[in-house]
Design an enzyme around this catalytic site. Structure first.
Site, mmCIF file in Angstrom:
data_model
loop_
_atom_site.group_PDB
_atom_site.id
_atom_site.type_symbol
_atom_site.label_atom_id
_atom_site.label_comp_id
_atom_site.label_asym_id
_atom_site.label_seq_id
_atom_site.Cartn_x
_atom_site.Cartn_y
_atom_site.Cartn_z
ATOM 1 N N ALA B 45 -46.935 6.150 33.690
ATOM 2 C CA ALA B 45 -47.886 6.760 32.763
ATOM 3 C C ALA B 45 -47.684 8.259 32.924
ATOM 4 O O ALA B 45 -47.633 8.761 34.052
ATOM 5 C CB ALA B 45 -49.310 6.373 33.109
ATOM 6 N N GLU B 46 -47.551 8.988 31.815
ATOM 7 C CA GLU B 46 -47.167 10.396 31.958
ATOM 8 C C GLU B 46 -48.257 11.219 32.643
ATOM 9 O O GLU B 46 -48.014 12.320 33.100
ATOM 10 C CB GLU B 46 -46.774 11.029 30.620
ATOM 11 N N ASN B 47 -49.476 10.678 32.721
ATOM 12 C CA ASN B 47 -50.525 11.413 33.439
ATOM 13 C C ASN B 47 -50.374 11.344 34.949
ATOM 14 O O ASN B 47 -51.104 12.018 35.656
ATOM 15 C CB ASN B 47 -51.915 10.915 33.024
ATOM 16 N N GLY B 48 -49.437 10.540 35.458
ATOM 17 C CA GLY B 48 -49.142 10.735 36.854
ATOM 18 C C GLY B 48 -48.997 9.569 37.797
ATOM 19 O O GLY B 48 -49.190 9.736 38.991
ATOM 20 N N SER B 87 -43.826 14.565 36.492
ATOM 21 C CA SER B 87 -43.842 13.538 35.455
ATOM 22 C C SER B 87 -42.911 13.931 34.311
ATOM 23 O O SER B 87 -42.061 13.142 33.873
ATOM 24 C CB SER B 87 -45.277 13.367 34.941
#
Lengths: 217, 217, 217, 217
Positions: B45-48, B87
């Site tokens: 997930a690109e949020n981490g 990320s």
């Protein structure tokens, strides 16, 4: 060593019209009590740099609702219709930046680089009038560094040196913004005695942090 | 089976053991449901987080562990927390094997538009521009048409997400591979004829020599 | 999942004439058993990118002594007179790069940026014939990204996913080089079962790592 | 007291509570011995630790905890491990309060040369170029002359480390502040006359109005 202060005391340090880098991703890893204190003190005219504006009533969304923000540099406002409405009404001036470019521009500001050379955005509206630099036959957009008067960040653990550790997806922009605020205010879930956080667990060295927000009672 | 599930099940077949895959918000996020948990696939997930797991049982949510849409998730064994710079470093640096994204339009050259409908809806590009620019493989997962209007068009009328040609388009009607010579129809959904696909497509389609019916995971 | 291999097996994967990014700072945090294996197999013609060459008989110094290196990109050779002697004799072609620029160039290579814009080196021999880019009235050197065919790194802990954690001053260039090697080989002090390293302790996600060196017996 | 100790003791007086200070290899590293452990000063070693402590007792060394010269050190409570990108991010980004470096030459414009003697000795710049470019304050700690030749000269004959004017020069004979108008002599070492300083200095010296004898920590 940094004595922890109340959110209201921190909010009082932040003049209207400041550039604020605010951590968080859809409200996760945002400094919520500090945001509440900014709303409570009636802050105005802020430029906010943040990944997104969460949703109405949550995180940075509260600053949108309360009319704190006049300029916004962000990557995504799709889940906050209020931000979109205020943008279209001309109440908030919004600069949309690809998420990877946004975090890297903030990093560049924090680590003393003159900007970033990225392929992201080439040939799109993001390119606009930005310089395109060719390196070894490949083209890159030159995107400028971003710095803030304040970085308002959330962390999982702090100590009184100001060292910070983060949890899971609450890292997001926080460790990078800690590099790029002239004054850095951190709101940790917990504050530990000095020497308790292992050096290898520290992701933001305390030298970067100016103020800690005291724990919620 | 509804259209979204069909698309998600078809996209799932593109995902192989050992891959690192990013799933966008909305329809693409459904794909994870059809990839076996023991397949050795890591979802980013690109949020981490790398190693995103299913939604947690009620009462076991963690406020610091969400997907990019802010929904609660879990972490699989071997998961890693990363900040936004890492990320997008992974994304832009070519370390991501596949991204699955929604689309507003894809054109005959395989170029995606998915972040803005001027004057109407401006969600922002979020991570999409970096994902399309940097991922090794870009899969667009979307309904074939919207309110009777084709979303696959000769030339995008909406602002582009990237100049890069995407690798695959999966819709409720068809699977299409964009190539240098245009769009190639390789699969049709169960019960859908080539003519029906063509009728809802706004760009020329070449038929693949081995054109076949879509198989689903 | 990555099965751990012997140092000799790893050394056999690395052809003569490769570009090697090698972690370590004065030998601290260098992959020592892998270095020994490269010497043992009589490796030749390597380009080595590393902070320094340690000292004779230690770490990368062993590669210097054994004649493995024909080209060296480094920031400091002051504590290895042998490297200096071979440079003056023309046996090793040495490019000296300021330490901060070196690590940032490797990072740029790893995260897909076109280079870095740094004030470091302006007006010195480092400027040489490099492009100077002006951003908002300030001048910066454009330094190009660096990538390697292999990154040979050391870590403190690994798991079989390839996740890595580092210890104290043995971090140095290792986490950055892990981003920039086409093939990444990590030599950890210990290998843990999957799920044992907390996600927040992972500094190199396993997706970046191709091979693990098995523990010393 | 030998010359090196005198220099180190004088430099130590420049260091105040709360500062983040980088000490170079060699003479500058001695400065730490004269700063009280409880002074609230954090020492950074550019190889990756903030909160460098004294040499450990014999038998308590850690192979992963060394200074930039590779010597064993300890970590003070509240120390943080950082990788080389963060280390130089702090340095280049202006987060380092002071660096103390050795010098080969400093010229009338306050420019330092300390990384190369062409054809004779090429240690490399290591971190020096970044440190001199980025630190808030740059202190050069060196012997006043070498083999009877002045090291403070009208114009550096050796390759420059940076165009930046250093903030302070501390030698065994004097303290000198480089200004826009040239070098200002502010202190002389105990028992050293202005004429003796001038005789060993290769650049014009202006006398400070409050010229005084050096005080030592």
């Amino acid at each position: 060593m940094k004595r922890a202060i109340k959110p209201e005391a921190a909010a009082a340090l932040i003049p209207d019209g400041s550039v604020l880098l605010i951590g968080g991703f859809m409200g996760v890893g945002s400094p919520h009590r500090l945001i509440d204190a900014l709303v409570a003190r009636g802050a105005r005219g802020m430029t906010v740099v943040a990944n997104d504006t969460a949703m109405p009533g949550h995180g940075i969304g509260k600053l949108v609702t309360a009319g704190v923000i006049t300029r916004l540099v962000t990557s995504h406002i799709g889940l906050n219709p209020e931000t979109q409405a205020k943008m279209i009404a001309g109440e908030i001036d919004v600069e949309l930046v690809p998420q990877g470019s946004l975090v890297e521009r903030i990093r560049a500001g924090g680590v003393g680089l003159g900007g970033i050379l990225t392929p992201t955005g080439l040939g799109t509206e993001v390119e606009d009038d930005k310089p395109v630099i060719e390196v070894d036959g490949k083209r890159f957009l030159l995107e400028k560094p971003i710095k803030g008067d304040f970085a308002l960040i959330a962390a999982h653990q702090a100590d009184y040196v100001g060292n910070l550790a983060y949890s899971l997806t609450a890292h997001n922009f926080n460790p990078i913004m800690a590099l790029a605020g002239a004054t850095v205010i951190a709101e940790p879930d917990a504050i530990e005695p000095v020497g308790v956080i292992p050096p290898d667990a520290v992701k933001t060295p305390g030298v970067l942090v100016d103020h800690l927000i005291e724990r919620a009672r | 089976m509804d259209a979204k599930e069909l698309i998600a099940r078809r996209v799932a077949r593109e995902i192989h053991p050992g891959m690192l895959v990013n799933l966008g918000i909305g329809l693409p996020s459904l794909v994870a449901n059809f990839v076996p948990a023991n397949a050795g696939v890591f979802f980013q997930a690109e949020n981490g987080v790398i190693g995103l797991g299913a939604r947690p049982p009620e009462g076991m949510e963690d406020p610091n562990l969400t997907d990019a849409g802010g929904g609660f998730v879990t972490a699989v064994p071997g998961a890693a927390s990363i900040d936004s710079a890492m990320s997008f470093g992974l994304i832009r640096g070519g370390h991501l094997d596949m991204t699955v994204l929604g689309g507003l339009q894809v054109d005959a050259r395989g170029r995606l538009a998915n972040w803005k409908v001027p004057g109407k809806m401006v969600p922002g590009m979020g991570g999409a521009m970096d994902l399309v620019t940097g991922a090794k493989s870009v899969v667009v997962a979307m309904q074939h048409s919207a309110r009777g209007e084709p979303k696959i068009v000769a030339e995008c009328s909406l602002p582009l997400t990237s100049l890069r040609r995407v690798n695959l388009i999966v819709t409720d009607l068809a699977v299409i591979i964009p190539t240098e010579d245009g769009l190639v129809l390789t699969e049709t959904a169960p019960g859908i004829s080539v003519d029906e696909v063509r009728a809802q497509t706004g760009a020329p389609l070449t038929l693949a020599p081995d054109l076949r019916e879509m198989e689903l995971a």
